[in-house]
Design a protein around this motif. Structure first.
Motif, PDB file in Angstrom:
ATOM      1  N   MET A   1      97.106  54.411  -0.897  1.00 55.75           N
ATOM      2  CA  MET A   1      96.216  54.790  -2.148  1.00 55.75           C
ATOM      3  C   MET A   1      94.630  54.713  -1.499  1.00 55.75           C
ATOM      4  O   MET A   1      94.222  54.120  -2.077  1.00 55.75           O
ATOM      5  N   ASN A   2      94.227  55.901  -1.898  1.00 59.09           N
ATOM      6  CA  ASN A   2      92.687  55.539  -1.126  1.00 59.09           C
ATOM      7  C   ASN A   2      91.995  56.276  -2.772  1.00 59.09           C
ATOM      8  O   ASN A   2      91.921  57.406  -3.315  1.00 59.09           O
ATOM      9  N   PHE A   3      91.538  55.386  -3.360  1.00 63.26           N
ATOM     10  CA  PHE A   3      90.512  55.534  -4.774  1.00 63.26           C
ATOM     11  C   PHE A   3      89.268  55.806  -3.847  1.00 63.26           C
ATOM     12  O   PHE A   3      88.767  54.545  -3.506  1.00 63.26           O
ATOM     13  N   ARG A   4      88.470  56.221  -4.714  1.00 65.61           N
ATOM     14  CA  ARG A   4      86.591  56.107  -3.483  1.00 65.61           C
ATOM     15  C   ARG A   4      86.320  55.415  -5.185  1.00 65.61           C
ATOM     16  O   ARG A   4      85.401  55.400  -6.008  1.00 65.61           O
ATOM     17  N   ARG A   5      85.893  54.462  -4.572  1.00 69.21           N
ATOM     18  CA  ARG A   5      85.272  53.021  -5.255  1.00 69.21           C
ATOM     19  C   ARG A   5      84.371  52.108  -4.429  1.00 69.21           C
ATOM     20  O   ARG A   5      84.457  52.056  -3.256  1.00 69.21           O
ATOM     21  N   ARG A  23      80.151  60.013 -11.458  1.00 74.52           N
ATOM     22  CA  ARG A  23      81.222  60.995 -10.989  1.00 74.52           C
ATOM     23  C   ARG A  23      82.797  60.377 -10.323  1.00 74.52           C
ATOM     24  O   ARG A  23      83.187  59.916  -9.341  1.00 74.52           O
ATOM     25  N   ASP A  24      83.541  59.379 -12.071  1.00 82.32           N
ATOM     26  CA  ASP A  24      84.553  59.302 -12.059  1.00 82.32           C
ATOM     27  C   ASP A  24      85.766  60.145 -11.341  1.00 82.32           C
ATOM     28  O   ASP A  24      86.607  59.853 -11.573  1.00 82.32           O
ATOM     29  N   ASP A  25      85.057  61.647 -11.751  1.00 81.29           N
ATOM     30  CA  ASP A  25      85.446  62.942 -11.752  1.00 81.29           C
ATOM     31  C   ASP A  25      86.288  62.261  -9.552  1.00 81.29           C
ATOM     32  O   ASP A  25      86.735  63.128  -9.497  1.00 81.29           O
ATOM     33  N   LEU A  26      85.476  62.117  -9.450  1.00 87.05           N
ATOM     34  CA  LEU A  26      85.510  62.110  -8.266  1.00 87.05           C
ATOM     35  C   LEU A  26      86.432  60.870  -7.494  1.00 87.05           C
ATOM     36  O   LEU A  26      86.738  60.820  -6.000  1.00 87.05           O
ATOM     37  N   ILE A  27      86.950  60.237  -8.157  1.00 89.32           N
ATOM     38  CA  ILE A  27      87.711  58.573  -8.020  1.00 89.32           C
ATOM     39  C   ILE A  27      88.946  59.035  -6.907  1.00 89.32           C
ATOM     40  O   ILE A  27      89.586  57.890  -5.527  1.00 89.32           O
ATOM     41  N   HIS A  28      89.980  60.485  -7.481  1.00 84.79           N
ATOM     42  CA  HIS A  28      91.088  60.111  -6.361  1.00 84.79           C
ATOM     43  C   HIS A  28      91.267  61.810  -7.343  1.00 84.79           C
ATOM     44  O   HIS A  28      91.292  61.877  -8.027  1.00 84.79           O
ATOM     45  N   PRO A  29      91.629  62.661  -6.396  1.00 83.23           N
ATOM     46  CA  PRO A  29      91.890  64.565  -6.365  1.00 83.23           C
ATOM     47  C   PRO A  29      92.924  63.864  -8.316  1.00 83.23           C
ATOM     48  O   PRO A  29      93.505  64.872  -8.328  1.00 83.23           O
TER      49      PRO A  29
END
Ligand SMILES: *Cc1c(COP(=O)(O)O)cnc(C)c1O
Length: 288
Positions: A1-5, A23-29
């Motif tokens: 899983m690719n979570f942007r953190r 921008r927690d909206d960009l963590i994962h689509p």
């Protein structure tokens, strides 16, 4: 899983105030912003013996969609209890509802059973549970790494209040929120239900006007468009308009630095925009 953190931060200016956006909206689509935080425990820990996920809430909720992704990734079935599904939605599935159905969600009408078997994992409405603390603590650590000793007010609009409550547990900064779902008294009760000790609570600011959750308001739509035009960022149509209206009304009560948590929810915009357009069309025909 690719979570942007860590999730990115961005400096914006809106209606004359400077705000740091988290921008927690960009963590994962596939995980609506803060639901990635709230469900992190279940994403990162194996749940031995579990084969079924059960939850409840509205048929358009962001949490419902994120839970359907969790169930799909884990290979669990997913039963979601609702009071009702609007006939328009049932006949024209779209937004969170359509996406959750595609992930295999089964809609069950009516009340929850009193007990579940050992293979069932029950997550309360909106992910309001102690396990949410795991992922929200990570958000708090990212904020601490970014702001350090700087005095900053953290602001976010609340539904169940879970995100705001746990953020305040892990942060030395003031956490300020506004209720989108019920009254300030309801939100305070939510905080108390999550609290296991005598702890700090987020501060609650209320807008001059009372808004009902999920209803359409011209001032909501207006500020949503203005935010998009002035900052280039797409916000959510359910929580963020109330958040920004409240923040602007109370601007003098905030510290010089404000951090606004963008908690995602963009997928839910599709159904809200449809409703706004339908309303607009009705208003246009009435004018003729
Ligand atoms: C779920 C959600 C919230 C509310 O979060 P709580 O932890 O229930 O207060 C706010 N904004 C968005 C976009 C959400 O999806």
């Amino acid at each position: 899983m690719n979570f942007r953190r860590p999730s990115p931060t961005q400096e914006i200016s809106f209606a004359g105030i400077k705000v740091t956006l988290k921008r927690d909206d960009l963590i994962h689509p596939d995980f609506s912003g803060n639901k990635a935080r709230k469900l992190w425990h279940f994403l990162s820990h194996d749940q031995p013996g579990i084969s079924r996920l059960v939850s409840q809430g509205s048929a358009q909720s962001n949490a419902m969609y994120s839970l359907s992704v969790l169930a799909k990734m884990r290979g669990w079935s997913f039963d979601y209890y609702v009071d009702h599904v609007a006939s328009f939605l049932r006949e024209n599935p779209h937004g969170n509802y359509a996406a959750a159905l595609r992930n295999g969600m089964r809609i069950v009408k009516g009340g929850l059973p009193n007990r579940f078997d050992a293979e069932t994992l029950f997550i309360p409405e909106g992910g309001a549970c102690q396990e949410a603390a795991t992922g929200i603590r990570m958000l708090a650590e990212e904020l601490l790494a970014h702001f350090g000793e700087t005095e900053v007010d953290i602001f976010l609009p609340s539904g169940t209040g879970t995100t705001a409550f746990f953020l305040q547990q892990y942060l030395p900064y003031r956490v300020v929120t506004t209720p989108c779902v019920g009254s300030p008294a309801y939100l305070r009760r939510q905080f108390e239900a999550l609290s296991t000790a005598d702890t700090a609570m987020p501060e609650i600011f209320e807008s001059r006007k009372r808004y009902h959750f999920g209803k359409l308001y011209p001032d909501f739509f207006k500020i949503w468009v203005e935010l998009k035009e002035e900052t280039g960022v797409t916000f959510d149509l359910l929580y963020d308009p109330k958040g920004w209206i409240t923040l602007l009304e109370h601007r003098v009560r905030f510290a010089p630095r404000i951090c606004y948590i963008h908690q995602g929810g963009i997928m839910g915009n599709e159904s809200m925009l449809r409703r706004y357009r339908r309303q607009q069309k009705l208003m246009d025909t009435e004018r003729i």
